[in-house]
Scaffold this motif. Structure first.
Motif, short mmCIF file in Angstrom:
data_model
loop_
_atom_site.label_atom_id
_atom_site.label_comp_id
_atom_site.label_asym_id
_atom_site.label_seq_id
_atom_site.Cartn_x
_atom_site.Cartn_y
_atom_site.Cartn_z
N VAL B 201 0.84 -1.43 -0.03
CA VAL B 201 0.17 0.05 0.08
C VAL B 201 0.81 1.25 0.06
O VAL B 201 0.44 2.28 -0.90
N ARG B 202 1.87 1.16 0.86
CA ARG B 202 2.74 2.53 0.85
C ARG B 202 3.54 3.02 -0.56
O ARG B 202 3.38 4.03 -0.81
N SER B 203 4.02 1.73 -1.07
CA SER B 203 4.72 1.93 -2.16
C SER B 203 3.80 2.45 -3.37
O SER B 203 4.07 3.09 -4.26
N ALA B 204 2.61 1.88 -3.19
CA ALA B 204 1.57 2.33 -4.50
C ALA B 204 1.18 3.53 -4.26
O ALA B 204 1.15 4.30 -5.22
N GLU B 208 1.59 6.63 -6.83
CA GLU B 208 0.34 6.94 -7.48
C GLU B 208 0.71 8.75 -7.19
O GLU B 208 0.20 9.39 -8.20
N ASP B 209 1.30 9.29 -6.23
CA ASP B 209 1.57 10.43 -6.08
C ASP B 209 2.45 10.96 -7.20
O ASP B 209 2.22 12.10 -7.79
N LEU B 210 3.55 9.96 -7.58
CA LEU B 210 4.16 10.41 -8.60
C LEU B 210 3.53 10.76 -9.85
O LEU B 210 3.71 11.64 -10.74
N LEU B 211 2.48 9.64 -10.18
CA LEU B 211 1.81 9.88 -11.67
C LEU B 211 1.05 11.00 -11.39
O LEU B 211 0.82 11.68 -12.65
N GLN B 229 -8.47 3.24 -6.40
CA GLN B 229 -7.40 4.03 -7.28
C GLN B 229 -7.87 4.64 -8.44
O GLN B 229 -7.35 5.99 -8.86
N SER B 230 -8.55 3.99 -9.39
CA SER B 230 -8.97 4.63 -10.54
C SER B 230 -9.59 5.93 -10.18
O SER B 230 -9.31 6.91 -10.72
N LEU B 231 -10.38 6.01 -9.24
CA LEU B 231 -11.32 7.06 -8.76
C LEU B 231 -10.33 8.40 -8.32
O LEU B 231 -10.54 9.49 -8.48
N ARG B 232 -9.41 7.78 -7.43
CA ARG B 232 -8.33 8.85 -7.07
C ARG B 232 -7.71 9.27 -8.24
O ARG B 232 -7.39 10.72 -8.07
N LEU B 233 -7.11 8.66 -9.25
CA LEU B 233 -6.32 9.49 -10.17
C LEU B 233 -6.85 9.81 -11.57
O LEU B 233 -6.59 10.73 -11.87
N ALA B 234 -8.08 9.15 -11.95
CA ALA B 234 -8.43 9.52 -13.17
C ALA B 234 -9.23 10.88 -13.33
O ALA B 234 -9.79 11.44 -12.46
N SER B 235 -8.94 11.38 -14.55
CA SER B 235 -9.58 12.59 -15.05
C SER B 235 -10.37 12.09 -16.05
O SER B 235 -11.03 12.94 -16.83
N PHE B 236 -10.11 11.12 -16.74
CA PHE B 236 -11.20 10.22 -17.71
C PHE B 236 -11.15 8.95 -17.51
O PHE B 236 -10.08 8.51 -17.21
N MET B 237 -12.16 8.04 -17.69
CA MET B 237 -11.94 6.66 -17.59
C MET B 237 -12.84 6.28 -18.83
O MET B 237 -13.68 6.46 -19.32
N ALA B 238 -12.16 4.99 -19.16
CA ALA B 238 -12.97 4.26 -19.93
C ALA B 238 -13.26 2.86 -19.60
O ALA B 238 -12.27 2.24 -18.94
N VAL B 239 -14.40 2.35 -19.55
CA VAL B 239 -14.78 0.90 -19.04
C VAL B 239 -14.88 -0.23 -20.14
O VAL B 239 -15.52 0.28 -21.01
N MET B 240 -14.10 -1.15 -20.06
CA MET B 240 -13.89 -2.09 -20.99
C MET B 240 -14.49 -3.51 -20.51
O MET B 240 -14.75 -3.75 -19.47
N GLU B 241 -15.18 -3.95 -21.50
CA GLU B 241 -15.62 -5.38 -21.33
C GLU B 241 -15.79 -6.27 -22.27
O GLU B 241 -16.31 -5.91 -23.54
N GLU B 242 -15.13 -7.49 -22.35
CA GLU B 242 -15.04 -8.56 -23.16
C GLU B 242 -14.54 -7.87 -24.52
O GLU B 242 -15.12 -8.18 -25.80
N GLY B 243 -13.74 -7.22 -24.32
CA GLY B 243 -12.80 -6.74 -25.77
C GLY B 243 -13.40 -5.58 -26.43
O GLY B 243 -13.34 -5.07 -27.32
#
Lengths: 293, 276, 294
Positions: B201-204, B208-211, B229-243
């Motif tokens: 968790v700590r290294s992660a 994340e902060d670096l990113l 994590q996605s919610l913390r970092l993302a300013s845009f999200m794409a959800v994928m499902e079965e290709g």
């Protein structure tokens, strides 16, 4: 790009490396092709020659102009064949024993030791085996069974020792994965690993068993020093286990050291071609069966 | 919602850093990506989310054409990047904007799920790619290695151990080293394939902060497993499902994990283990 | 499960073989060491010649193994010099760049070469000399260089197989990471993979040294003699440890010579085992490295 030229230079060094690799392949394959060509080309005249006394006759007697190598051919097959039977059986048994530790999963010290010994056997020079056998096995045979001791039996016994590690390692590589795949479910059924090997793995591994035997035969036929030092080298058909035989390999070594040119050399080249064919066939058979040399 | 990508696709705007159109990838005739069209807006971190096997990684790898390194790969459709240095035609890669493969890979840096340090020293991990792929002169190497390590906040920790084998660093340090290696090549864009999945968790958090800091400087596209994590970092999200692309979320602020999870699962029941 | 009679027989044989094989091997080796170890010493190597004079070639050694050791040493060095490049290169090419078709063809060619009896390589060298005598060089003769060339052909498959295996043991993720950093395939190979697998390849090379040092049949055809002294050059005759062992076993004149034979056999046995142990150690440390990463 600022560093475009140096990038190009670096990638060219990669190209040069690939060219070097290609060159090495050409060298290796060239050497090999040359070997095959030479052996075939030198042996061809012997085919053309007709009449008696050529390589394909049953009598070797250079003084009378007879240069037949068929007795040596039979000798090679006899010595190799007799070596494979005990070598292969012992190899299969030893391999199964090595693969079936009694304590769960972990081989005991004795198994580790024997497995290490099998590895060491791969490194023992054949001439060293031969030397030890000349002063240990041959006198014992002479004492117990009579004769000179230098015989078909002596050569075959030592050859079976020689091929044993090959057989064991080939079998181990083939059987171990199959055993591992079965072992958990088999042990759950109350079978131990040796039973699994005997009832399930060995019957399903016919190709591996066969390729180990074929590979062992190839090594036994191809070895020079043990037959040369132990088989007695009489250029006749063997009539008992204690009589001397001469194999193709030993014959080649003897001809180069005793004869100078002429038809004797033709028989030498012919013997080389025969060995080439035998061992080439062995390689092809192994490859066809999917085993690895 | 899947139709939203098509409408966005028509706007060929420089607001987008990546435009993929009708992208399909298959390995030995097994389709992994099916007709994905996605425009990734510039600015911030774009995160691809989805269940495992949904094709996130394959999509990411089609951006630097890494799929081609795996045998039996077939790619159809087109991928285009609009990097600070100009437009780049990634695939099919035949137009005037196409760049050589090695240059593309250098300009689009990538960091993998498990830290992939090279089996050489810490210093050479960065200097070898620099000199081999950029032809960086020997005299500059030391400074650039230091710069890169400083950027990922690793310099303090390894300054006196540059000649140690990189494999002896801790997992978090290794991952930051990989990030430094990518950054040293002065990329125009970063691709991250679950960069924190194998870290504690700590290294992660550190990564994340670096990113987040890095995303101010260059576009970042990332695949993530963790919804938090996605919610913390993302300013845009794409959800994928079965290709396939299931939906895009251009403004994830204010979303909660539960919302995202329902999106991932469709109408199916909610599973909790994804949200770690 | 009821235990059938054949199975009981099999179990008995397995146990028996586990006893018999170590017994046989240890007897053979123990016998050699028992007879050979007591004669180990500078007498064995140098006979009655002062060691320093022998080492610097100032005085010939007639009743010691020194010339044979030197001959074997140069033979091995020359063999490796000739075989390393084509052998390792061939293996690396097979693992990295070969198309499936090339893999099949080259792979079976290397396998076939590996299965060839060593005496065929020796015969090849012998034929080469005959050919040269008939064509360009009427006074060509078997020599150290020729023996090394034939031995190189013998150890080539060993090198190729070990290089190929080592390359294939490198995890695919490392290649992918290299590609993602913009390395081309050959750049990744020369700057990252080869340094990484060097230890595995070295292990194969040590095995090849063992093969070259022990083989007798090849040099039998290509210029080994019993009393050459130190090798005079690339085109001179030479002595070799393995040949000395054979020669002494068949032609020994007195007890001292016989004991020298035992000494030589024990020496060669120990050198072979040492080389094997080195190769295994290198290989194991190489494997551990990749397994630790996975």
């Amino acid at each position: 790009m600022r560093n475009a030229t140096s990038v190009r230079r670096m990638s060219r060094s990669g190209e040069a490396g690939l060219a070097m690799l290609r060159l090495s392949v050409v060298l290796a394959m060239g050497g090999m092709a040359l070997l095959f060509l030479m052996v075939v080309a030198f042996a061809l005249p012997a085919f053309v020659q007709n009449g008696g006394g050529g390589p394909f006759s049953w009598s070797w007697s250079p003084g009378h102009g007879e240069f037949g190598i068929l007795p040596m051919m039979v000798g090679s097959v006899a010595v190799g064949g007799l070596a494979v039977i005990p070598g292969w059986v012992t190899g299969v048994c030893l391999c199964c024993w090595l693969l079936s530790p009694t304590r769960a999963g972990r081989p005991g010290p004795w198994r580790v030791l024997v497995a290490g010994l099998v590895r060491v056997m791969t490194a023992v020079p054949t001439v060293v085996y031969g030397f030890a056998a000349v002063f240990l096995l041959a006198p014992s045979l002479r004492m117990w069974l009579g004769g000179s001791g230098f015989s078909w039996l002596a050569a075959s016994v030592m050859l079976s020792v020689l091929i044993l590690p090959t057989v064991v390692l080939v079998l181990q590589a083939g059987l171990a994965p199959r055993l591992e795949a079965l072992s958990l479910s088999g042990v759950a059924l109350g079978m131990n690993r040796l039973e699994l090997l005997w009832h399930l793995v060995l019957p399903a591994s016919r190709a591996t068993l066969l390729s180990a035997a074929v590979l062992g035969f190839g090594r036994a036929v191809g070895d020079t020093m043990l037959p040369l030092m132990l088989a007695g080298n009489a250029p006749v058909m063997p009539d008992s286990l204690l009589s001397g035989v001469r194999t193709l390999t030993a014959h080649m070594a003897l001809v180069t050291s005793n004869e100078v040119g002429g038809q004797a050399y033709d028989s030498l080249f012919m013997a080389g071609l025969l060995l080439l064919v035998i061992n080439g066939t062995v390689s092809l058979v192994i490859r066809h069966m999917g085993g690895r040399a | 919602m899947a139709g939203k990508g098509v409408t966005l696709m028509e706007k060929q705007d420089s607001r987008f850093v990546l435009c993929a159109r009708g992208l399909s990838v298959s390995f030995f005739d097994h389709a992994v990506l099916r007709d994905v069209s996605l425009n990734v807006p510039a600015g911030g971190i774009a995160v691809l989310v989805g269940r495992s096997g949904s094709g996130k990684t394959t999509f990411l790898r089609s951006v630097n054409r890494l799929n081609e390194e795996v045998s039996g790969c077939r790619t159809e459709g087109s991928v285009e990047l609009r990097l600070p240095g100009g437009k780049v035609d990634v695939w099919p890669g035949v137009g005037p904007d196409a760049v050589p493969l090695a240059e593309l890979r250098r300009r689009v840096g990538m960091v993998f799920q498990t830290p992939q340090v090279f089996p050489v020293t810490v210093c050479r991990n960065i200097s070898v790619p620099l000199s081999v792929t950029m032809g960086c002169p020997r005299s500059e190497l030391d400074d650039r290695v230091k710069d890169a390590l400083v950027r990922v906040d690793l310099w303090r920790e390894v300054a006196d151990r540059l000649d140690m084998s990189a494999e002896r660093l801790s997992g978090g340090q290794q991952q930051r080293l990989c990030l430094a290696r990518a950054l040293a090549l002065e990329p125009d864009m970063l691709l991250l394939d679950e960069p924190t999945a194998s870290l504690d968790v700590r290294s992660a958090r550190h990564v994340e902060d670096l990113l987040l800091a890095l995303s101010e400087q260059l576009p970042v596209i990332m695949v993530s497993h963790g919804l938090a994590q996605s919610l913390r970092l993302a300013s845009f999200m794409a959800v994928m499902e079965e290709g396939r692309l299931r939906c895009e979320i251009s403004n994830p602020d204010g979303m909660e994990e539960g919302d995202l999870e329902r999106l991932l699962d469709g109408a199916e029941d909610v599973r909790g283990e994804e949200a770690n | 499960m009821k235990r059938s009679l054949p199975f009981l027989g099999f179990r008995f044989l397995a146990l028996l073989s586990s006893m018999l094989v170590p017994c046989v091997v240890l007897t053979l080796m123990g016998y050699l060491l028992w007879r050979g170890l007591p004669v180990m010493g500078k007498e064995l190597l140098f006979g009655r010649t002062p060691p320093l004079d022998a080492v610097f070639g100032r005085a010939p050694v007639w009743d010691g193994l020194w010339p044979a050791c030197v001959g074997t040493f140069w033979l091995v060095v020359l063999t490796m010099a000739l075989a390393l490049f084509p052998g390792v290169g061939c293996g690396v090419y097979l693992a990295e760049f070969a198309t499936p078709r090339q893999k099949r063809v080259l792979g079976s060619a290397v396998d076939m070469l590996a299965g060839m009896p060593s005496i065929v390589m020796g015969l090849f060298g012998f034929m080469l000399i005959l050919l040269m005598r008939r064509t360009v060089l009427p006074d060509a003769n078997t020599c150290l260089l020729l023996a090394a060339a034939c031995l190189a052909l013998l150890v080539l498959p060993v090198l190729a197989a070990s290089a190929r295996e080592a390359m294939e043991a490198v995890p695919a993720s490392l290649r992918l990471a290299a590609a993602a950093s913009g390395f081309s395939r050959s750049q990744a190979l020369f700057y990252l993979l080869l340094p990484a697998v060097a230890r595995g390849i070295l292990g194969g090379a040590v095995l090849a040294v063992g093969r070259a040092a022990e083989d007798t049949a090849v040099i039998l055809f290509t210029g080994v003699v019993a009393n050459a002294g130190l090798p005079s050059g690339l085109f001179g005759k030479f002595e070799a440890l393995s040949f000395d062992i054979y020669y002494i076993s068949s032609q020994y004149q007195d007890q001292a010579e016989l004991l020298r034979g035992f000494g030589a056999a024990a020496l060669l046995l120990m050198v072979s085992c040492l080389l094997l142990a080195t190769a295994r150690g290198l290989e194991r440390s190489f494997r551990r490295r990749w397994r630790g990463k996975a």
